[in-house]
Design a protein around this motif. Structure first.
Motif, PDB file in Angstrom:
ATOM      1  N   ALA A 225       0.827  -1.205   0.000  1.00  0.00           N
ATOM      2  CA  ALA A 225       0.000   0.000   0.000  1.00  0.00           C
ATOM      3  C   ALA A 225       0.862   1.256   0.000  1.00  0.00           C
ATOM      4  CB  ALA A 225      -0.931   0.000   1.219  1.00  0.00           C
ATOM      5  N   ARG A 226       1.930   1.235   0.753  1.00  0.00           N
ATOM      6  CA  ARG A 226       2.811   2.397   0.789  1.00  0.00           C
ATOM      7  C   ARG A 226       3.599   2.539  -0.508  1.00  0.00           C
ATOM      8  NH1 ARG A 226       0.854   0.822   5.061  1.00  0.00           N
ATOM      9  NH2 ARG A 226       0.564   2.165   6.875  1.00  0.00           N
ATOM     10  N   LEU A 227       3.952   1.406  -1.102  1.00  0.00           N
ATOM     11  CA  LEU A 227       4.573   1.457  -2.424  1.00  0.00           C
ATOM     12  C   LEU A 227       3.583   2.028  -3.442  1.00  0.00           C
ATOM     13  CD1 LEU A 227       6.865   0.776  -4.389  1.00  0.00           C
ATOM     14  CD2 LEU A 227       5.947  -1.553  -4.532  1.00  0.00           C
ATOM     15  N   THR A 228       2.323   1.622  -3.354  1.00  0.00           N
ATOM     16  CA  THR A 228       1.298   2.162  -4.246  1.00  0.00           C
ATOM     17  C   THR A 228       1.191   3.673  -4.094  1.00  0.00           C
ATOM     18  OG1 THR A 228       0.034   0.101  -4.152  1.00  0.00           O
ATOM     19  CG2 THR A 228      -1.153   2.071  -4.846  1.00  0.00           C
ATOM     20  N   GLY A 229       1.198   4.141  -2.861  1.00  0.00           N
ATOM     21  CA  GLY A 229       1.115   5.575  -2.629  1.00  0.00           C
ATOM     22  C   GLY A 229       2.269   6.328  -3.268  1.00  0.00           C
ATOM     23  N   LEU A 230       3.488   5.831  -3.086  1.00  0.00           N
ATOM     24  CA  LEU A 230       4.659   6.514  -3.642  1.00  0.00           C
ATOM     25  C   LEU A 230       4.678   6.460  -5.172  1.00  0.00           C
ATOM     26  CD1 LEU A 230       7.394   5.361  -1.105  1.00  0.00           C
ATOM     27  CD2 LEU A 230       6.283   7.611  -1.257  1.00  0.00           C
ATOM     28  N   LEU A 231       4.271   5.333  -5.742  1.00  0.00           N
ATOM     29  CA  LEU A 231       4.233   5.233  -7.198  1.00  0.00           C
ATOM     30  C   LEU A 231       3.130   6.109  -7.779  1.00  0.00           C
ATOM     31  CD1 LEU A 231       4.869   1.408  -7.684  1.00  0.00           C
ATOM     32  CD2 LEU A 231       6.464   3.290  -8.100  1.00  0.00           C
ATOM     33  N   THR A 232       2.032   6.264  -7.043  1.00  0.00           N
ATOM     34  CA  THR A 232       0.975   7.182  -7.476  1.00  0.00           C
ATOM     35  C   THR A 232       1.506   8.606  -7.540  1.00  0.00           C
ATOM     36  OG1 THR A 232      -0.734   5.765  -6.521  1.00  0.00           O
ATOM     37  CG2 THR A 232      -1.318   8.070  -6.920  1.00  0.00           C
TER      38      THR A 232
END
Length: 338
Positions: A225-232
């Motif tokens: 989820a945190r990787l998703t946030g940063l990639l977003t």
């Protein structure tokens, strides 16, 4: 005559070659599964995840008690069974030339990014045509919210929030765990996520029985989820957004959501799209008042297509990051053994 004997490099140990081959197989299989998902999406019938769900439901019928301990046994049996199936697939693959095919098939089976995007685009089309009733009928394909009283903007908000959260659940997290643990990681993650959808909600029946499944899903999705946030944040310019604004909303609002993971994804999407998410959600007889995420305007039907485009970009970026990291670990491991 003086002969010069040059030392030959020592042969690579069999275990090192096997490890390297296994790494490469998983990397190729992950890419193959991602491409297959992009091309065909989920099958309408006979999906492996649906088969797992039916088996889990049968086991639940045998094990269910209003008990955390019984729920833990149920969750462990399902997840370990899925992981064990992954180990068998891995073992079979190492003995055949079909290893990449098997890994690719497992990856395709657990990914859901393409189907997520299709559902989002179907919602966008219905709302853009002014057919609110059709959009209400379709919303349960994306989330468990009661759509009966939602207007076009609330339906758009629900869709954008679902796309944001499920970008992690359906795409980034499977790729992450596949890169970390191979096929066993792929299948075990999908088992965890499916069990959370089945028994992890706070209903009278599952408040205790589903507690372990819900907590395990939180743990499995923490990093993705945190990787998703940063990639977003990184992909925000692809939808006309600002990485700086997206990151600011992610940092400020990501922890405000009641879920330890969904809030990171939704806040980053809100900042990237320049919209405001959160508010009152109705789930059957339960009403939740969620904090607002972002400073922008209310989400509109046109924002759904932007959210789908952003989700697809984040999916591809996550594949590049996770599979690339696996390749880097393989290269570093080989260099250390030389």
């Amino acid at each position: 005559m003086i002969s010069v004997i040059l030392p030959l490099p020592a042969p690579e140990p069999e275990t090192v070659r096997g490890l390297s081959s296994s790494f490469v197989t998983v990397e190729k299989g992950l890419w193959a599964g991602l491409v297959l998902d992009a091309l065909v999406g989920d099958p309408r019938r006979g999906h492996p995840v649906a088969g797992f769900g039916r088996a889990a439901s049968m086991l639940e019928g045998r094990l269910y008690r209003d008990s955390v301990a019984r729920g833990a046994v149920f969750t462990a049996a399902c997840v370990l069974g899925a992981a064990g199936a992954g180990v068998v697939v891995d073992a079979v693959g190492r003995r055949t030339a079909a290893s990449v095919v098997l890994t690719g098939a497992a990856t395709w089976a657990v990914l859901g990014g393409t189907s997520l995007g299709r559902e989002g685009l179907a919602m966008a089309a219905a709302l853009e045509a002014g057919d609110v009733e059709a959009a209400r009928r379709r919303l349960p394909h994306l989330c468990g919210r009661d759509p009966s009283e939602l207007d076009a903007k609330e339906l758009a908000r629900a869709t954008v929030e679902s796309i944001a959260e499920n970008t992690s659940d359906a795409a980034v997290a499977p790729l992450f765990w596949g890169a970390v643990l191979g096929v066993p990681g792929l299948l075990a993650y999908r088992a965890v996520n499916t069990l959370d959808a089945m028994v992890g909600h706070r209903s009278p029946r599952y408040l205790r029985f589903g507690r372990v499944a819900a907590r395990l899903d939180d743990a499995a999705n923490w990093t993705p989820a945190r990787l998703t946030g940063l990639l977003t944040v990184a992909c925000a310019p692809l939808v006309g957004g600002s990485p700086r604004a997206s990151y600011a909303i992610l940092r400020r609002d990501g922890a405000a959501h009641p879920s330890p993971n969904a809030g990171r994804c939704e806040a980053a999407f809100a900042g990237a799209l320049g919209v405001r998410l959160g508010g009152v959600n109705v789930y059957g007889n339960r009403v939740e008042h969620r904090p607002e995420l972002g400073d922008g305007r209310a989400a509109e039907p046109a924002d759904i297509r932007r959210a789908v485009r952003l989700s697809r970009a984040v999916t591809v970026a996550s594949a590049a990051v996770t599979i690339g990291a696996r390749a880097a670990v393989r290269a570093w491991s080989r260099s250390r053994r030389r």
